[in-house]
Structure formats: structure tokens, C-alpha cells
Design an enzyme around this catalytic site. Sequence first.
Site, short mmCIF file in Angstrom:
data_model
loop_
_atom_site.label_atom_id
_atom_site.label_comp_id
_atom_site.label_asym_id
_atom_site.label_seq_id
_atom_site.Cartn_x
_atom_site.Cartn_y
_atom_site.Cartn_z
CG HIS A 1 -85.51 -1.14 -62.33
ND1 HIS A 1 -86.53 -0.33 -61.98
CD2 HIS A 1 -85.55 -2.11 -61.51
CE1 HIS A 1 -87.00 -0.72 -61.05
NE2 HIS A 1 -86.52 -1.77 -60.61
CB ALA B 1 -88.05 -26.17 -57.32
#
Length: 187
Positions: free
Chosen positions: A85, A138
Site C-alpha cells: 500500500h 519456516a
Amino acid sequence: MILSRFLDLFRKKNKTDIPLELQFKYFGENAYIPEEVTIFGKENISIGKNTKIGLNNIFFATKAELIIGNYVMFSPNVSIFTGTHRTDLVGEYMINITEDMKLEQNDQPVIIEDDVWIATGAIILKGVRIGKGSIISAGAVVRKDVKPYTVFYSQEKQVPRFTPEQIAEHERLLNLKYQIKTEKEKF
């Protein structure tokens, strides 16, 4: 809760009778995407051959491309965003900022080269190139490029996957195996 409702609406809205492989910019042979994946901007996404996408992945390709190489594997819950954004406009709510108000730097391609493993819960952000043969651990958040044959834990902790000699042997063996397979396919 709100994100869950949004994803449900998004999935319903994006159901189509067009075969999955024709919805992408490029979709390689033997690539696999389960139904439980949320994808925005398929027309900006290329997926290489023999690439396997894990359950519950989220791929958002905004104005910028997402390019995924060959023989890439994704564990569950991986998120990739080629854009963000715009947050610098004084006097405007961020939620009201439209795509045409974005700056060029708000959207940048993500490139994942061949033979990469992206583990569960990893997040890959705009403008990143993940080098050939790399492993993304991960839960990692990738904000900058990852060199080839690197095990990436965080921006601060990255270790080589192989020695230079092992990389040369690995690539030699892969090339040999690929050439043999190609020769068999000719007959």
C-alpha cells in the site's frame, strides 16, 4: 475473522470454467496448485514446470509479476506479495488509496529461481529474487534478495547450502540426469 470472510468471498468470486493453466501468464508442465490456494493477479504470474504449491498459500501479484521457476516446492501457508500500500499521502485514509494512486516502487516483481524450497509460513515481499537452489526456512520474512544455494533463516542469518565444489557437482548431476531423460523422451 475479516480476512477469512474476504478470502471466502474472493474464492467464490474467482471460480471460473477456464482451465487453471490458461488463467496464468505461464503455467508449466506438471505444475500443481491445490484448490485451497488464494491467488490474485493470475495474469501476472508465471509458474515453471514440476512446481508444487502447498495448501493455503496466498499469492498476490499486483501490477508487478510473480515469476516462479522450475522444480520449486512450497510448503503450506506461504504468502507472496508483489506490492504494498501507499502510506505517504497526508490527508487520505490508506484504505481509500486506489491502484492508480500508487507509486512505481509500491509494486515490484518477485522472482523465485529453479530448485527452491519455501517452507511453511514463509512470507516473501515485493522486489525480492530468491536464488537457484535456495531454502527459505519456516516462518521467515524475506525482504531482500537471497543468493543462490543459501539457507535463509532471516535477513541476519543466512548460510550456504553447499560448498562451491558441491554446487558444481550438484549442477553437473542435474544436467546429466536431465540430458538422459531428454534423450529417452526422444524415442
